[in-house]
Design a protein around this motif. Structure first.
Motif, mmCIF file in Angstrom:
data_model
loop_
_atom_site.group_PDB
_atom_site.id
_atom_site.type_symbol
_atom_site.label_atom_id
_atom_site.label_comp_id
_atom_site.label_asym_id
_atom_site.label_seq_id
_atom_site.Cartn_x
_atom_site.Cartn_y
_atom_site.Cartn_z
ATOM 1 N N ILE A 1 -45.370 -5.955 -23.857
ATOM 2 C CA ILE A 1 -44.433 -7.065 -24.009
ATOM 3 C C ILE A 1 -43.214 -6.590 -24.790
ATOM 4 C CG2 ILE A 1 -44.132 -9.466 -24.758
ATOM 5 C CD1 ILE A 1 -46.555 -9.279 -22.973
ATOM 6 N N ILE A 2 -42.030 -6.946 -24.309
ATOM 7 C CA ILE A 2 -40.799 -6.780 -25.090
ATOM 8 C C ILE A 2 -40.393 -8.174 -25.552
ATOM 9 C CG2 ILE A 2 -38.372 -6.078 -25.059
ATOM 10 C CD1 ILE A 2 -39.123 -4.075 -22.839
ATOM 11 N N THR A 3 -40.256 -8.358 -26.873
ATOM 12 C CA THR A 3 -40.097 -9.704 -27.398
ATOM 13 C C THR A 3 -39.172 -9.739 -28.596
ATOM 14 O OG1 THR A 3 -41.321 -11.584 -28.356
ATOM 15 C CG2 THR A 3 -42.176 -9.393 -28.839
ATOM 16 N N ARG A 4 -38.678 -10.919 -28.921
ATOM 17 C CA ARG A 4 -38.050 -11.165 -30.205
ATOM 18 C C ARG A 4 -39.141 -11.169 -31.283
ATOM 19 N NH1 ARG A 4 -32.879 -9.902 -30.638
ATOM 20 N NH2 ARG A 4 -31.397 -11.341 -29.686
ATOM 21 N N GLY A 5 -38.761 -11.418 -32.546
ATOM 22 C CA GLY A 5 -39.729 -11.345 -33.626
ATOM 23 C C GLY A 5 -40.201 -12.693 -34.129
ATOM 24 N N GLY A 6 -40.093 -13.724 -33.279
ATOM 25 C CA GLY A 6 -40.581 -15.039 -33.676
ATOM 26 C C GLY A 6 -42.076 -14.993 -33.943
ATOM 27 N N SER A 7 -42.498 -15.580 -35.057
ATOM 28 C CA SER A 7 -43.888 -15.462 -35.499
ATOM 29 C C SER A 7 -44.884 -15.982 -34.472
ATOM 30 C CB SER A 7 -44.058 -16.208 -36.822
ATOM 31 O OG SER A 7 -45.407 -16.282 -37.176
ATOM 32 N N ASN A 8 -44.637 -17.168 -33.919
ATOM 33 C CA ASN A 8 -45.630 -17.759 -33.000
ATOM 34 C C ASN A 8 -45.860 -16.864 -31.797
ATOM 35 O OD1 ASN A 8 -45.924 -20.170 -34.560
ATOM 36 N ND2 ASN A 8 -43.922 -20.784 -33.812
ATOM 37 N N ALA A 9 -44.762 -16.333 -31.241
ATOM 38 C CA ALA A 9 -44.883 -15.475 -30.056
ATOM 39 C C ALA A 9 -45.672 -14.208 -30.381
ATOM 40 C CB ALA A 9 -43.501 -15.119 -29.518
ATOM 41 N N ILE A 10 -45.327 -13.536 -31.484
ATOM 42 C CA ILE A 10 -45.992 -12.257 -31.745
ATOM 43 C C ILE A 10 -47.458 -12.442 -32.148
ATOM 44 C CG2 ILE A 10 -43.828 -11.041 -32.239
ATOM 45 C CD1 ILE A 10 -44.417 -11.185 -35.193
ATOM 46 N N PHE A 11 -47.791 -13.573 -32.748
ATOM 47 C CA PHE A 11 -49.204 -13.838 -33.043
ATOM 48 C C PHE A 11 -49.974 -14.150 -31.754
ATOM 49 C CE2 PHE A 11 -48.172 -13.996 -37.537
ATOM 50 C CZ PHE A 11 -49.346 -13.542 -38.119
ATOM 51 N N GLU A 12 -49.302 -14.758 -30.776
ATOM 52 C CA GLU A 12 -49.950 -14.967 -29.470
ATOM 53 C C GLU A 12 -50.251 -13.631 -28.806
ATOM 54 O OE1 GLU A 12 -48.238 -19.415 -28.333
ATOM 55 O OE2 GLU A 12 -47.173 -17.663 -27.563
ATOM 56 N N PHE A 13 -49.291 -12.699 -28.852
ATOM 57 C CA PHE A 13 -49.516 -11.385 -28.238
ATOM 58 C C PHE A 13 -50.570 -10.589 -29.016
ATOM 59 C CE2 PHE A 13 -44.774 -11.998 -27.235
ATOM 60 C CZ PHE A 13 -45.084 -12.805 -26.145
ATOM 61 N N LEU A 14 -50.629 -10.810 -30.324
ATOM 62 C CA LEU A 14 -51.687 -10.201 -31.142
ATOM 63 C C LEU A 14 -53.058 -10.685 -30.675
ATOM 64 C CD1 LEU A 14 -52.899 -8.742 -33.639
ATOM 65 C CD2 LEU A 14 -52.205 -10.696 -35.010
ATOM 66 N N ALA A 15 -53.177 -11.994 -30.461
ATOM 67 C CA ALA A 15 -54.452 -12.571 -30.013
ATOM 68 C C ALA A 15 -54.843 -12.050 -28.630
ATOM 69 C CB ALA A 15 -54.351 -14.094 -29.985
ATOM 70 N N LEU A 16 -53.831 -11.733 -27.813
ATOM 71 C CA LEU A 16 -54.089 -11.238 -26.453
ATOM 72 C C LEU A 16 -54.228 -9.712 -26.399
ATOM 73 C CD1 LEU A 16 -51.493 -13.518 -24.608
ATOM 74 C CD2 LEU A 16 -53.979 -13.661 -24.370
ATOM 75 N N HIS A 17 -54.065 -9.060 -27.566
ATOM 76 C CA HIS A 17 -54.162 -7.594 -27.671
ATOM 77 C C HIS A 17 -53.141 -6.892 -26.790
ATOM 78 C CE1 HIS A 17 -58.596 -8.765 -28.504
ATOM 79 N NE2 HIS A 17 -57.888 -8.854 -29.611
ATOM 80 N N LYS A 18 -51.905 -7.387 -26.809
ATOM 81 C CA LYS A 18 -50.836 -6.794 -26.003
ATOM 82 C C LYS A 18 -49.897 -5.967 -26.892
ATOM 83 C CE LYS A 18 -52.172 -8.834 -22.231
ATOM 84 N NZ LYS A 18 -52.680 -8.080 -21.076
ATOM 85 N N PRO A 19 -49.808 -4.654 -26.663
ATOM 86 C CA PRO A 19 -48.839 -3.843 -27.405
ATOM 87 C C PRO A 19 -47.428 -4.383 -27.212
ATOM 88 C CG PRO A 19 -50.361 -2.431 -26.192
ATOM 89 C CD PRO A 19 -50.609 -3.841 -25.724
ATOM 90 N N MET A 20 -46.653 -4.386 -28.314
ATOM 91 C CA MET A 20 -45.334 -5.037 -28.294
ATOM 92 C C MET A 20 -44.226 -4.085 -28.713
ATOM 93 S SD MET A 20 -46.371 -8.327 -30.596
ATOM 94 C CE MET A 20 -48.074 -8.020 -31.009
ATOM 95 N N LEU A 21 -43.077 -4.265 -28.108
ATOM 96 C CA LEU A 21 -41.830 -3.741 -28.642
ATOM 97 C C LEU A 21 -41.065 -4.956 -29.149
ATOM 98 C CD1 LEU A 21 -39.601 -1.691 -29.192
ATOM 99 C CD2 LEU A 21 -38.844 -1.981 -26.814
ATOM 100 N N ILE A 22 -40.901 -5.042 -30.477
ATOM 101 C CA ILE A 22 -40.234 -6.204 -31.067
ATOM 102 C C ILE A 22 -38.775 -5.852 -31.360
ATOM 103 C CG2 ILE A 22 -40.246 -7.888 -32.944
ATOM 104 C CD1 ILE A 22 -43.219 -7.325 -33.347
ATOM 105 N N ILE A 23 -37.869 -6.661 -30.808
ATOM 106 C CA ILE A 23 -36.425 -6.499 -31.058
ATOM 107 C C ILE A 23 -35.969 -7.777 -31.756
ATOM 108 C CG2 ILE A 23 -34.162 -6.020 -30.031
ATOM 109 C CD1 ILE A 23 -35.710 -4.907 -27.558
ATOM 110 N N PRO A 24 -36.023 -7.801 -33.098
ATOM 111 C CA PRO A 24 -35.778 -9.062 -33.816
ATOM 112 C C PRO A 24 -34.322 -9.484 -33.800
ATOM 113 C CG PRO A 24 -36.101 -7.260 -35.371
ATOM 114 C CD PRO A 24 -36.339 -6.685 -33.999
#
Length: 354
Positions: free
Chosen positions: A258-281
């Motif tokens: 996932i390529i995502t912004r750094g919004g907390s709710n979104a990144i915690f959802e990806f954490l729960a789904l075990h999806k590696p992230m590139l965060i561009i805040p």
């Protein structure tokens, strides 16, 4: 058994609303009469109307950390919001007010405190927003997503629990996602999400990189309202949408990264789904810097890579994706061994105690 009434509040962005919806969806309608107080024209009005919960719009002003004449005008709007909210709460007589923050929540919490109604607050970010800084003194209990955020609140009433995740996101189907996109199952899928309004620089850099990226990956681009580029509609291995609702769980289940912004709710959802992230805040020019802190925390814990928007180029984007792919197993292992508790279950238990 008579129903108890619970009032939710929070708005200004989708991030202040979706965790409320996650909780609302799990509350028994036989036990709870659920209501929502938000601003008259905020995004919360639109999102709550979709789930058929009675909605009360109140006057609300923007809270600013800097000197501006609008602060005077907005002070009167906030005062009117307190009166509006008090009138609604006196009529509803709720057992609990649950707030996810955002400036609209302040008048609701102040009004609830004058009526001696218990108040729960959930803070998503590493550092509290101005609304929750004001509201904390009135709260009965405070919950945080990040362990580090506890330092900003009274210890006696604060617990770190993670972020409440919408249960439907955890039940996506990889096959349905691939079928919906008409993608190949053997090529990795990257989902790009810039938030409900999209993210201009991320959108542009991803599109400028498509020639290289689509050699090895398939790209799902949730580019935000009004940001679909018609000239790219027929590019192979690339699908773009303004946003998706019902299909999101399946698209995420099908995604390797996932390529995502750094919004907390979104990144915690990806954490729960075990999806590696590139965060561009969001940059400090665009925000109070909370997304940068969120991203740094996830990077330090080995859940994600972080790329500052100022450093975002075609080259750095491709390098980051390559690193994420090469270390994918390490990231997934870190995500799986995170000690995040089930925030949704914790909150439901606390609400039931009222």
């Amino acid at each position: 058994m008579s129903k108890k009434t619970i009032v939710f509040t929070g708005g200004g962005s989708a991030g202040h609303v979706t965790p409320n919806i996650a909780i609302i969806n799990e509350l028994s309608k036989d036990e709870w009469d659920i209501r929502y107080i938000g601003s008259k024209r905020g995004i919360e009005n639109e999102l709550i109307n979709k789930i058929d919960v009675p909605y009360y719009g109140i006057s609300s002003g923007k809270l600013r950390r800097y000197i501006d004449f609008e602060n005077v005008v907005d002070l009167f709007r906030v005062l009117k919001g307190c009166l509006d909210a008090r009138k609604v709460l006196k009529k509803l007589k709720p057992s609990l007010v649950f707030s996810k923050g955002g400036f609209v929540s302040v008048p609701v919490i102040i009004a609830a405190s004058t009526l001696k109604i218990p108040i729960f607050i959930h803070e998503s970010d590493m550092t509290p927003g101005l609304a929750n800084k004001i509201s904390q003194r009135f709260a009965t209990k405070i919950f945080t997503s990040f362990e580090e955020a506890k330092n900003y609140f009274p210890k006696s009433k604060t617990t770190s629990i993670g972020s409440p995740i919408r249960k439907e996101l955890l039940n996506g189907s990889r096959k349905k996602g691939i079928d919906y996109l008409n993608f190949k199952s053997y090529l990795p899928i990257i989902t790009v999400m810039g938030g409900s309004l999209g993210a201009k620089k991320i959108n542009e850099t991803v599109r400028d990189s498509l020639k290289e990226l689509t050699k090895n990956y398939q790209i799902v681009h949730l580019c935000g309202k009004g940001n679909v580029d018609e000239s790219l509609q027929n590019i192979e291995r690339y699908k773009q949408f303004e946003y998706v609702h019902d299909e999101l769980a399946d698209l995420l289940a099908a995604s390797q990264m996932i390529i995502t912004r750094g919004g907390s709710n979104a990144i915690f959802e990806f954490l729960a789904l075990h999806k590696p992230m590139l965060i561009i805040p969001l940059t400090k020019n665009q925000s109070r810097g909370d997304q940068i802190l969120n991203a740094k925390s996830f990077k330090e814990k080995g859940y994600a890579l972080m790329l500052e928007e100022e450093d975002l180029t075609i080259k750095t984007l491709q390098q980051s994706i390559e690193e994420l792919q090469n270390k994918r197993d390490v990231f997934i292992n870190n995500l799986k061994t995170s000690n995040q508790s089930n925030a949704l279950e914790v909150l439901l238990e606390e609400i039931k105690k009222i």
